[in-house]
Design an enzyme around this catalytic site. Sequence first.
Site, short mmCIF file in Angstrom:
data_model
loop_
_atom_site.label_atom_id
_atom_site.label_comp_id
_atom_site.label_asym_id
_atom_site.label_seq_id
_atom_site.Cartn_x
_atom_site.Cartn_y
_atom_site.Cartn_z
N HIS A 90 -2.92 7.23 3.26
CA HIS A 90 -3.41 5.98 2.68
C HIS A 90 -4.80 5.68 3.25
O HIS A 90 -5.01 5.75 4.48
CB HIS A 90 -2.43 4.84 2.99
CG HIS A 90 -2.97 3.50 2.60
ND1 HIS A 90 -3.58 3.28 1.39
CD2 HIS A 90 -3.01 2.32 3.26
CE1 HIS A 90 -3.97 2.02 1.32
NE2 HIS A 90 -3.64 1.42 2.46
N CYS A 138 0.82 -1.22 0.00
CA CYS A 138 0.00 0.00 0.00
C CYS A 138 0.85 1.27 0.00
O CYS A 138 0.35 2.36 -0.24
CB CYS A 138 -0.96 0.00 1.18
SG CYS A 138 -2.10 -1.39 1.12
N ASN A 179 -10.34 0.32 0.76
CA ASN A 179 -8.88 0.39 0.66
C ASN A 179 -8.46 -0.12 -0.72
O ASN A 179 -8.57 -1.31 -1.00
CB ASN A 179 -8.27 -0.47 1.79
CG ASN A 179 -6.75 -0.49 1.77
OD1 ASN A 179 -6.13 -0.06 0.80
ND2 ASN A 179 -6.16 -0.99 2.84
N1 COA Z 1 -18.47 -7.76 10.39
C1 COA Z 1 -18.89 -8.01 11.65
N2 COA Z 1 -18.08 -8.38 12.65
C2 COA Z 1 -16.77 -8.48 12.36
C3 COA Z 1 -16.26 -8.24 11.07
C4 COA Z 1 -17.18 -7.87 10.07
N3 COA Z 1 -16.79 -7.60 8.80
N4 COA Z 1 -14.93 -8.42 11.11
C5 COA Z 1 -14.60 -8.77 12.35
N5 COA Z 1 -15.71 -8.83 13.12
C6 COA Z 1 -15.83 -9.16 14.53
C7 COA Z 1 -14.70 -10.02 15.04
O1 COA Z 1 -14.96 -11.38 14.77
C8 COA Z 1 -14.71 -9.71 16.53
O2 COA Z 1 -15.73 -10.46 17.14
P1 COA Z 1 -15.56 -11.02 18.64
O3 COA Z 1 -15.40 -9.80 19.50
O4 COA Z 1 -16.82 -11.76 18.87
O5 COA Z 1 -14.32 -11.86 18.60
C9 COA Z 1 -15.13 -8.24 16.57
O6 COA Z 1 -15.73 -7.96 15.29
C10 COA Z 1 -13.97 -7.29 16.81
O7 COA Z 1 -12.93 -7.65 15.94
P2 COA Z 1 -11.57 -6.84 15.94
O8 COA Z 1 -10.65 -7.44 14.93
O9 COA Z 1 -11.08 -6.70 17.32
O10 COA Z 1 -12.10 -5.42 15.41
P3 COA Z 1 -11.32 -4.07 15.24
O11 COA Z 1 -12.02 -3.01 15.96
O12 COA Z 1 -9.84 -4.22 15.46
O13 COA Z 1 -11.52 -3.78 13.69
C11 COA Z 1 -10.36 -3.92 11.58
C12 COA Z 1 -11.02 -4.69 12.72
C13 COA Z 1 -9.80 -4.94 10.59
C14 COA Z 1 -11.39 -3.06 10.91
C15 COA Z 1 -9.23 -3.02 12.16
O14 COA Z 1 -8.42 -3.76 13.04
C16 COA Z 1 -8.36 -2.43 11.08
O15 COA Z 1 -8.80 -1.64 10.26
N6 COA Z 1 -7.06 -2.77 11.06
C17 COA Z 1 -6.18 -2.28 10.01
C18 COA Z 1 -6.39 -3.07 8.75
C19 COA Z 1 -5.74 -2.45 7.56
O16 COA Z 1 -5.78 -1.26 7.42
N7 COA Z 1 -5.18 -3.26 6.69
C20 COA Z 1 -4.56 -2.83 5.48
C21 COA Z 1 -3.28 -2.16 5.75
S1 COA Z 1 -2.60 -1.52 4.28
#
Ligand code: COA
Length: 322
Positions: free
Chosen positions: A243, A108, A273
């Site tokens: 980004h 990215c 993204n």
């Molecule tokens: N819909 C509903 N629930 C979802 C889900 C979705 N699409 N994806 C994950 N969950 C659930 C998980 O299973 C978890 O459930 P649990 O509490 O029962 O275990 C809960 O939501 C929380 O998950 P978590 O991973 O802790 O959420 P988060 O607040 O960290 O958000 C992301 C997840 C991926 C959105 C966030 O971590 C993020 O944006 N990270 C950076 C990713 C990124 O930018 N990647 C590319 C880099 S270039």
Amino acid sequence: MKIIGTGSAVPSKSVSNEMLTGFLNTSDEWISTRTGIRTRRILTNEKLEDLAVDATRAALESAKISPDEVDFFICSNVSNNYVTPSLSAIVQEAVGSHAPCIDLNGACAGFIYSLDFADAYLQTDRAKNILILCAEEPTRFCDWHQRETSVLFGDGAGAVVVTKGDGLQSLHLTASPDKDVIYYKRRLENTPYEHRGVDVDEPLVMQGREVFRMAVESSQKDLDIVMTKAGVTSEQVDYFLLHQANMRIIKAIREQIKQPEEKFPTNIERYGNTSSASIPILLDELSREGKLKQDAILALSAFGAGFVTGAAVMKWNTINYD
Ligand code: COA
């Protein structure tokens, strides 16, 4: 180095969060509050090459140069149908350019890495006009059964033409190797000398929370470095083009930089993204809307798998799109 042309293209199919709930255990509420994404564009009947060609042509047209005047062609891309030839070679054939061309995988952060390569070529007089294309289809390397990753991405292409000039004020790249935090693996063939059994593709694997933390921390550090190098304060920056990975990441960085929301334009709500294409698409949109005034100061920052990051400060030169 300065940017003299911009272009972008996104697939025609727009997919809302609601549409994903038909096959994923997710909701519009979860996706929009956790990421800021409302819709994303996904390749269906078009190919990535089509978007790449459209973005390239638009960038060349606005730079008012012909394909023959391109001296070097850099394409930032993580994955596409062809492993070889490079996507740059495929696009080059379609647009009728004959410049040396290469693909660069800076995940990215690929746009900032490409700017750095281009700057080196310009500074050593090895090229006059360089085309940088970022063309990505991350929706094709996600497992669409996994709600943790598939809801985050969208496809798109953004391109710029750069030449010698006084636009680039500073640039900084980093790499802090950590391949496990976010990766995508492709299957390779067995040979008579090595059998790995049934080698399989591994769609995108990501430790979301860790990537979130690394993104906020690195972006803030990188921006600090490039602003200091360029001799500008955050107050003097007109726009921070970050980004587009997650609206909450953008918000966290904004809160640390302590600058108003208007300085952080976004398109993640519409496109998700789009990997390295996200900043050049945003740049093209803002420039065509006339939002980037002559000498506006832009601070760019991106991060991605590796873990690699890059940031830059640029002084904008307006582009005439007539
Ligand atoms: N819909 C509903 N629930 C979802 C889900 C979705 N699409 N994806 C994950 N969950 C659930 C998980 O299973 C978890 O459930 P649990 O509490 O029962 O275990 C809960 O939501 C929380 O998950 P978590 O991973 O802790 O959420 P988060 O607040 O960290 O958000 C992301 C997840 C991926 C959105 C966030 O971590 C993020 O944006 N990270 C950076 C990713 C990124 O930018 N990647 C590319 C880099 S270039």
